[in-house]
Design a protein around this motif. Structure first.
Motif, PDB file in Angstrom:
ATOM      1  N   PHE A 219      -4.930   5.414  -2.238  1.00  0.00           N
ATOM      2  CA  PHE A 219      -5.071   4.005  -1.897  1.00  0.00           C
ATOM      3  C   PHE A 219      -6.031   3.332  -2.863  1.00  0.00           C
ATOM      4  CE2 PHE A 219      -4.637   1.665   2.345  1.00  0.00           C
ATOM      5  CZ  PHE A 219      -4.380   0.488   1.674  1.00  0.00           C
ATOM      6  N   ALA A 220      -7.178   3.990  -3.107  1.00  0.00           N
ATOM      7  CA  ALA A 220      -8.193   3.409  -3.985  1.00  0.00           C
ATOM      8  C   ALA A 220      -7.633   3.240  -5.394  1.00  0.00           C
ATOM      9  CB  ALA A 220      -9.430   4.305  -4.001  1.00  0.00           C
TER      10      ALA A 220
ATOM     11  N   PHE B 243       0.850  -1.188   0.000  1.00  0.00           N
ATOM     12  CA  PHE B 243       0.000   0.000   0.000  1.00  0.00           C
ATOM     13  C   PHE B 243       0.890   1.245   0.000  1.00  0.00           C
ATOM     14  CE2 PHE B 243       0.960  -1.129   4.283  1.00  0.00           C
ATOM     15  CZ  PHE B 243       1.338   0.067   4.824  1.00  0.00           C
ATOM     16  N   PRO B 244       0.314   2.387  -0.407  1.00  0.00           N
ATOM     17  CA  PRO B 244       1.124   3.612  -0.407  1.00  0.00           C
ATOM     18  C   PRO B 244       1.468   4.042   1.021  1.00  0.00           C
ATOM     19  CG  PRO B 244      -1.137   4.086  -1.077  1.00  0.00           C
ATOM     20  CD  PRO B 244      -1.033   2.611  -0.950  1.00  0.00           C
ATOM     21  N   GLN B 245       2.751   4.244   1.254  1.00  0.00           N
ATOM     22  CA  GLN B 245       3.177   4.530   2.626  1.00  0.00           C
ATOM     23  C   GLN B 245       2.711   5.892   3.116  1.00  0.00           C
ATOM     24  OE1 GLN B 245       7.283   3.760   2.103  1.00  0.00           O
ATOM     25  NE2 GLN B 245       6.983   1.555   2.219  1.00  0.00           N
ATOM     26  N   ILE B 246       2.405   6.769   2.174  1.00  0.00           N
ATOM     27  CA  ILE B 246       1.916   8.076   2.568  1.00  0.00           C
ATOM     28  C   ILE B 246       0.585   7.934   3.316  1.00  0.00           C
ATOM     29  CG2 ILE B 246       0.615   8.528   0.426  1.00  0.00           C
ATOM     30  CD1 ILE B 246       2.734  11.195   1.971  1.00  0.00           C
TER      31      ILE B 246
ATOM     32  N   ALA C  50       6.007   2.623  -8.366  1.00  0.00           N
ATOM     33  CA  ALA C  50       6.138   3.904  -9.072  1.00  0.00           C
ATOM     34  C   ALA C  50       5.001   4.840  -8.666  1.00  0.00           C
ATOM     35  CB  ALA C  50       6.130   3.680 -10.590  1.00  0.00           C
ATOM     36  N   PHE C  51       3.832   4.277  -8.445  1.00  0.00           N
ATOM     37  CA  PHE C  51       2.660   5.096  -8.139  1.00  0.00           C
ATOM     38  C   PHE C  51       2.845   5.881  -6.836  1.00  0.00           C
ATOM     39  CE2 PHE C  51      -1.633   5.781  -6.523  1.00  0.00           C
ATOM     40  CZ  PHE C  51      -2.204   6.408  -7.615  1.00  0.00           C
ATOM     41  N   ARG C  52       3.633   5.332  -5.914  1.00  0.00           N
ATOM     42  CA  ARG C  52       3.799   6.053  -4.646  1.00  0.00           C
ATOM     43  C   ARG C  52       5.095   6.863  -4.608  1.00  0.00           C
ATOM     44  NH1 ARG C  52       4.231   0.444  -1.211  1.00  0.00           N
ATOM     45  NH2 ARG C  52       6.242  -0.162  -2.004  1.00  0.00           N
ATOM     46  N   ILE C  53       5.633   7.186  -5.763  1.00  0.00           N
ATOM     47  CA  ILE C  53       6.892   7.936  -5.836  1.00  0.00           C
ATOM     48  C   ILE C  53       6.821   9.171  -4.941  1.00  0.00           C
ATOM     49  CG2 ILE C  53       6.063   9.148  -7.908  1.00  0.00           C
ATOM     50  CD1 ILE C  53       8.983   9.537  -8.668  1.00  0.00           C
ATOM     51  N   PHE C  54       7.864   9.332  -4.145  1.00  0.00           N
ATOM     52  CA  PHE C  54       7.930  10.496  -3.271  1.00  0.00           C
ATOM     53  C   PHE C  54       9.331  11.118  -3.277  1.00  0.00           C
ATOM     54  CE2 PHE C  54       8.856  12.398   0.874  1.00  0.00           C
ATOM     55  CZ  PHE C  54       7.865  13.351   0.941  1.00  0.00           C
ATOM     56  N   ASP C  55      10.315  10.316  -2.888  1.00  0.00           N
ATOM     57  CA  ASP C  55      11.678  10.818  -2.670  1.00  0.00           C
ATOM     58  C   ASP C  55      12.221  11.612  -3.857  1.00  0.00           C
ATOM     59  OD1 ASP C  55      11.047   8.941  -0.813  1.00  0.00           O
ATOM     60  OD2 ASP C  55      13.019   8.006  -0.747  1.00  0.00           O
ATOM     61  N   LEU C  56      12.140  10.993  -5.061  1.00  0.00           N
ATOM     62  CA  LEU C  56      12.736  11.625  -6.240  1.00  0.00           C
ATOM     63  C   LEU C  56      12.144  12.997  -6.474  1.00  0.00           C
ATOM     64  CD1 LEU C  56      13.054   8.963  -9.093  1.00  0.00           C
ATOM     65  CD2 LEU C  56      14.871  10.308  -8.092  1.00  0.00           C
TER      66      LEU C  56
ATOM     67  N   GLU D  12      -4.502   2.918  -6.244  1.00  0.00           N
ATOM     68  CA  GLU D  12      -3.495   1.853  -6.207  1.00  0.00           C
ATOM     69  C   GLU D  12      -4.169   0.473  -6.231  1.00  0.00           C
ATOM     70  OE1 GLU D  12       0.185   2.366  -5.509  1.00  0.00           O
ATOM     71  OE2 GLU D  12       0.540   1.155  -3.727  1.00  0.00           O
ATOM     72  N   ALA D  13      -5.274   0.352  -5.473  1.00  0.00           N
ATOM     73  CA  ALA D  13      -6.002  -0.914  -5.469  1.00  0.00           C
ATOM     74  C   ALA D  13      -6.539  -1.216  -6.862  1.00  0.00           C
ATOM     75  CB  ALA D  13      -7.135  -0.858  -4.450  1.00  0.00           C
ATOM     76  N   ALA D  14      -7.009  -0.181  -7.571  1.00  0.00           N
ATOM     77  CA  ALA D  14      -7.531  -0.393  -8.922  1.00  0.00           C
ATOM     78  C   ALA D  14      -6.418  -0.868  -9.858  1.00  0.00           C
ATOM     79  CB  ALA D  14      -8.145   0.904  -9.452  1.00  0.00           C
ATOM     80  N   ILE D  15      -5.228  -0.271  -9.713  1.00  0.00           N
ATOM     81  CA  ILE D  15      -4.092  -0.709 -10.545  1.00  0.00           C
ATOM     82  C   ILE D  15      -3.782  -2.172 -10.270  1.00  0.00           C
ATOM     83  CG2 ILE D  15      -1.630  -0.396 -10.991  1.00  0.00           C
ATOM     84  CD1 ILE D  15      -1.965   2.548 -10.328  1.00  0.00           C
ATOM     85  N   ALA D  16      -3.739  -2.514  -8.967  1.00  0.00           N
ATOM     86  CA  ALA D  16      -3.431  -3.898  -8.594  1.00  0.00           C
ATOM     87  C   ALA D  16      -4.484  -4.846  -9.169  1.00  0.00           C
ATOM     88  CB  ALA D  16      -3.356  -4.036  -7.073  1.00  0.00           C
ATOM     89  N   LEU D  17      -5.735  -4.410  -9.142  1.00  0.00           N
ATOM     90  CA  LEU D  17      -6.823  -5.252  -9.647  1.00  0.00           C
ATOM     91  C   LEU D  17      -6.657  -5.492 -11.148  1.00  0.00           C
ATOM     92  CD1 LEU D  17      -9.462  -6.565  -8.598  1.00  0.00           C
ATOM     93  CD2 LEU D  17     -10.660  -4.598  -9.566  1.00  0.00           C
TER      94      LEU D  17
END
Lengths: 282, 315
Positions: B292-293, A122-125, B245-251, B295-300
């Protein structure tokens, strides 16, 4: 055997192969080598019209800067403490859980394993806000403890997954023999399984260590002073008012990356095995 | 070795006694061994996720100490929030382009590495460097490589006469997101290659040999044998990559901070700023839930594709 197609490789094909391999190495190592070179160059040389890969003159000024002016050693110390604590806890708890999942009669073990793994996706944010409020109410903000607690949970799924795979390759007769001698699960784990898994534990530990060492977002949110900030936060904050200190940044990058790179090069075969296990299995 | 065999034999000969000890110590040891993990994941992952859902129904603001239940208000605000939709679009664009590029480049590298050649171990080792490097360092490194004035990339492109003047890579809205994609591809394509290499190595050499005897060239062998065999692993690896990739933050946070002109603002950075700069924990949690939603759709979607490809392979 696998390379069935490459058996009759012509000279031209060979050249293509080496060109491809060289391209991959250049791609992977090139940017870091430039960073290494940058860290030994004068600021003046860095802004010259023609960049040079060989530092001329060769200087250590940037390394002196980051330690004496920017106190980089404190960030490194914080990171070492947090990553070491995380790694040992990850291995301890992870080995216990992986052993339970791999060996003991447990219903729905694959369901449990899937559940544990899905937690890492899950997204850690999504958890950083509530965790911040919780840590704040417990007085844990800006401490090592809060980082270790979070990194432990983030690292456990992968550690359990890799150890689970390895434990399954250990012949089950070995712990059956110990069980007949009257040993309980904990003793079997400590006296039979762990000694046989040292190589795997070392590489899994290394993976967990790297993950904790590199984590940025939680460290940024949970810590606020140099007393507990880790290396990524330190480097992210490396900016001067009027210009970007590329030389200092490069020196700091080398200090925090070179040890990891050397460890990884040393353990590469095992790390690749551990990390790609999921892809090969299912 | 013989002792092990003997022990194994003893077990098969005495099943009743064993069954009794099993039932007497019902499942306690495994549960106790799993307990620390359960506590850890429960308190750091499950509890905050539920807490986040709950928070997203409140107007919690740390600055004003407000904390009132407001129902779906945050979600209604979100649906009409142009900043959210712009970040959502950037995140999906970034995810799609970088996952595709990483899969294709990774596959190319893997196909090269599956053949044996002297020095292959060295190449594989070098490929772990981007993976091991802290993302923040990667970010700064690309900041320097792609610097608008003295960056090496500008110098190289100028020397090759590919560009006339310097490009302000991550300082201009047109090229900033692309620069971040390049940095991400650099960091993760080699790792993708190692995953796919592991997959390629499970394909039996006899299949490729058979294809070769039937007169298939390397190109045909790839399309007819290797790619179909690899598809499930390819999809699984791409799914993990896409979710990551969807949760990219640091870069983004380190290289551009979401700028210039919000052109690289992604969901994680937007949420982070809403939480920790604006201190709007209620609205920030709604953003996180929307993420989150998605991301779940991508996973699905990937799940369906993977199931489909597995079924086709079994046939």
């Amino acid at each position: 055997m696998v390379a069935g197609l490459g058996l009759r490789r012509s000279g031209r094909r060979n050249v293509l192969f080496f060109a491809g391999a060289a391209a991959i190495v250049l791609w992977s190592a090139g940017p870091f080598l430039w960073q290494l070179s940058t860290s030994f160059q004068l600021d003046r040389a860095l802004v010259s019209p023609t960049p040079s890969l060989i530092p001329h003159p060769f200087i250590l000024q940037h390394y002196l800067n980051i330690f004496s002016v920017k106190h980089f050693q404190f960030y490194v110390l914080n990171s070492c403490i947090v990553a070491a604590a995380t790694t040992s806890l990850c291995l301890g708890l992870g080995a216990a859980a992986a052993y339970a999942l791999a060996r003991l009669k447990l219903r729905r073990r694959f369901g449990l394993l899937g559940l544990i793994l899905s937690v890492s996706m899950f997204p850690q944010i999504a958890i950083v806000g509530p965790l911040y409020l919780l840590a704040s109410s417990l007085g844990l903000l800006d401490t090592y403890v809060v980082l270790v607690i979070i990194y432990l949970a983030l690292g456990l799924p992968l550690v359990i997954w890799v150890l689970f795979g390895y434990f399954q390759t250990i012949p089950e007769e070995l712990d059956e023999a110990a069980r007949i001698d009257g040993a309980g699960p904990l003793r079997i784990l400590l006296l039979v399984i762990v000694p046989l898994s040292v190589p795997c534990l070392v590489t899994t530990g290394l993976i967990a260590f790297i993950a904790a060492w590199n984590e940025f977002m939680f460290a940024l949110a949970m810590t606020s002073t140099i007393a507990h900030q880790t290396v990524p936060v330190g480097i992210a904050n490396f900016t001067n008012l009027y210009y970007v200190p590329w030389g200092d940044i490069a020196a700091a990058s080398v200090v925090v990356t070179l040890p990891l790179v050397l460890l990884v090069l040393f353990f590469q075969r095992r790390i690749i095995e551990g990390l790609t296990q999921g892809a090969v299995k299912e | 070795m013989s002792r092990v065999a003997a022990a194994g034999g003893a077990i098969t000969r005495a099943p009743p006694a064993f069954a009794i000890t099993r039932t007497r110590r019902i499942d306690w040891p495994p549960l106790l061994l799993l307990l620390p993990t359960a506590i850890s994941l429960g308190s750091v992952c499950v509890y905050p996720i539920l807490g986040g859902l709950w928070l997203s129904l409140h107007n919690t603001m740390l600055a004003t100490r407000e904390n009132r239940f407001v129902g779906w208000l945050n979600y209604r605000t979100l649906a009409a929030d142009p900043d959210f939709w712009s970040a959502w679009r950037h995140t999906l664009e970034f995810t799609a382009v970088s996952t595709l590029a990483e899969t294709v480049i990774g596959l190319g590298m893997a196909l090269l590495l599956v053949e044996w050649f002297p020095g292959r171990g060295l190449v594989r080792a070098a490929m772990l460097i981007p993976w091991a490097m802290p993302t923040v360092v990667t970010s700064k490194m690309f900041g320097w490589l792609f610097d608008g004035q003295n960056g090496l990339v500008n110098w190289m492109l100028r020397s090759l006469h590919l560009i006339g003047g310097n490009i302000d890579w991550y300082g201009s809205p047109n090229t900033a997101l692309g620069t971040i994609v390049i940095a991400d591809v650099w960091k993760t394509a080699p790792f993708m290659a190692l995953l796919l290499l592991a997959g390629l190595q499970t394909i039996p050499g006899s299949l490729l040999e058979a294809a070769r005897i039937d007169g298939a060239g390397a190109w045909q062998a790839f399309w007819r044998v290797r790619l179909p065999m690899l598809t499930p692993i390819l999809l699984i690896a791409a799914m993990f990559r896409a979710l990551d990739a969807f949760r990219i933050f640091d870069l983004v946070y380190v290289l551009t901070g979401g700028g210039p002109a919000d052109s690289t603002e992604v969901l994680s950075t937007l949420t982070y700023k809403t939480l920790f700069s604006a201190l709007e924990f209620g609205y920030g949690s709604a953003l996180a839930t929307a993420m989150f939603a998605t991301e779940a759709a991508i996973a699905l979607c990937f799940g369906i594709l993977i199931a489909h490809s597995l079924r086709r392979q079994e046939r």
